[in-house]
Design a protein around this motif. Sequence first.
Motif, PDB file in Angstrom:
ATOM      1  N   ALA A   1       0.822  -1.207   0.000  1.00 11.72           N
ATOM      2  CA  ALA A   1       0.000   0.000   0.000  1.00 11.72           C
ATOM      3  C   ALA A   1       0.857   1.257   0.000  1.00 11.72           C
TER       4      ALA A   1
ATOM      5  N   ILE B   1      -5.206   0.347  -1.807  1.00 10.21           N
ATOM      6  CA  ILE B   1      -5.872  -0.684  -1.006  1.00 10.21           C
ATOM      7  C   ILE B   1      -6.164  -1.948  -1.810  1.00 10.21           C
TER       8      ILE B   1
ATOM      9  N   CYS C   1     -11.782   0.071   0.845  1.00  9.77           N
ATOM     10  CA  CYS C   1     -11.660  -0.986   1.843  1.00  9.77           C
ATOM     11  C   CYS C   1     -12.795  -1.996   1.691  1.00  9.77           C
TER      12      CYS C   1
ATOM     13  N   SER D   1      -5.967  -1.345   4.147  1.00 14.92           N
ATOM     14  CA  SER D   1      -5.683  -2.618   3.468  1.00 14.92           C
ATOM     15  C   SER D   1      -5.717  -3.777   4.461  1.00 14.92           C
TER      16      SER D   1
END
Length: 457
Positions: free
Chosen positions: A271, A295, A350, A403
């Motif tokens: 990330a 992510i 997410c 993440s």
Amino acid sequence: MALSVLDLFSVGIGPSSSHTVGPMRAAKLFADGLKGDGHLSATRRVQAELFGSLGATGRGHGSDKAVVLGFKGLDPETVDTATADDQVAAAALDAELLVGGHHRVDFNWDEDVVLHRRKSLPAHPNGMTFRALDHAGAVLSERSFYSIGGGFVVDGDAGAEDRVVADSTVLPYPFTTADELLEICKREGMSISDVMLANELTWRSEAELREKLLALWAVMRECVDNGCAAEGILPGGLNVRRRAPSLFQTLTADTGVTDPLRAMEWVNLFALAVNEENAAGGRIVTAPTNGAAGIVPAVLHYYVKFVPGANDDGVVRFLLAAAAVGILFKINASISGAEVGCQGEVGSACSMAAAGLCEVLGGTPEQVENAAEVGIEHNLGLTCDPVGGLVQIPCIERNAIASVKAINAARLSLHGDGSHKVSLDKAIKTMRETGADMKSKYKETSRGGLAVNVIEC
């Protein structure tokens, strides 16, 4: 109105999908329109005015540079990221601009690209107005555009209600809510990625779709590689040092380490690498935005590196399932930080990554929906408050944390049967309502939160 996986994921240039990619696309549309309307030959000057969040944080996001590149006829997907800044600097120094790549006009950097920090256009916080003038200063053409998140651009003449790119394609399995999607899966005995694939075949063959999705995955991998190799300080004046290179060296050197949380370190690396590249204006994949671009790639890298049996088929299914969730956010709320805060960017990413991972780990449609709901529920209320108007603090770290959160959401949902109290639809509705209640200073204006409590240095 239909959306494709390739609407949610596209190749672009950092640091922002709504503030860099969108303005570049809009300026190119304007330049192309001058030629199509027959005004280009009479044009002697082009001007841009950026409003709202674009005006407030446009310098830090490179919005002004993006507009110039778009006027030149360049596209975010193919522009040379290594020379982009030099091309803008040359236009300012030479006081001339080649509109559409060939028609010369006079250009004054200070007068022709104006950022209004306190003025907004009515339909969306990310508004911009372009105009073309003739030799006498008369207006030949004037158009307004809105960058509504993820690189999506709508014409100001289309009206504020046109939230997404209009597409009248009739899909075999249309859905606008998670409940509708789950009902289709139950009725047809299909997974979420199966439903998305069937819809995608309306536009292109399975082989073509697979090729395009794996090409996006290749860009994500290259972005991580570039981020791990680059050294030094990120541009913009905050003196933020890249962390991915040293973390990469540490992880690759300590091969004998048996830390049970070692995988999390790699996820952090993936990330950080992507978002440091994004902050530096590199080539990235909007997923679904630039600010949250790390992510989905980080979680995909986790899948490939740490899940036994991972393969390209899984990568394709991951992206399809993630896009299904992204479509729900796009239709029913927003993925624009300027509209709903960072819950619309990092929160939606997410949620998408959690759904994609749950899908390829064998989750049922109900478990995938549960993973997506967990992913967004614990990002509700997240503000967009970039320090200095740059996509660096807190954006880069925020991608790493989200993440890991997405992976946890997927794994947590797999321990249940998919039933839960808060549905994804209710969480998305809550996100939209929270964004509406959020003060504008917390929505990508750099006038609240960390942006005013951290000294720029």
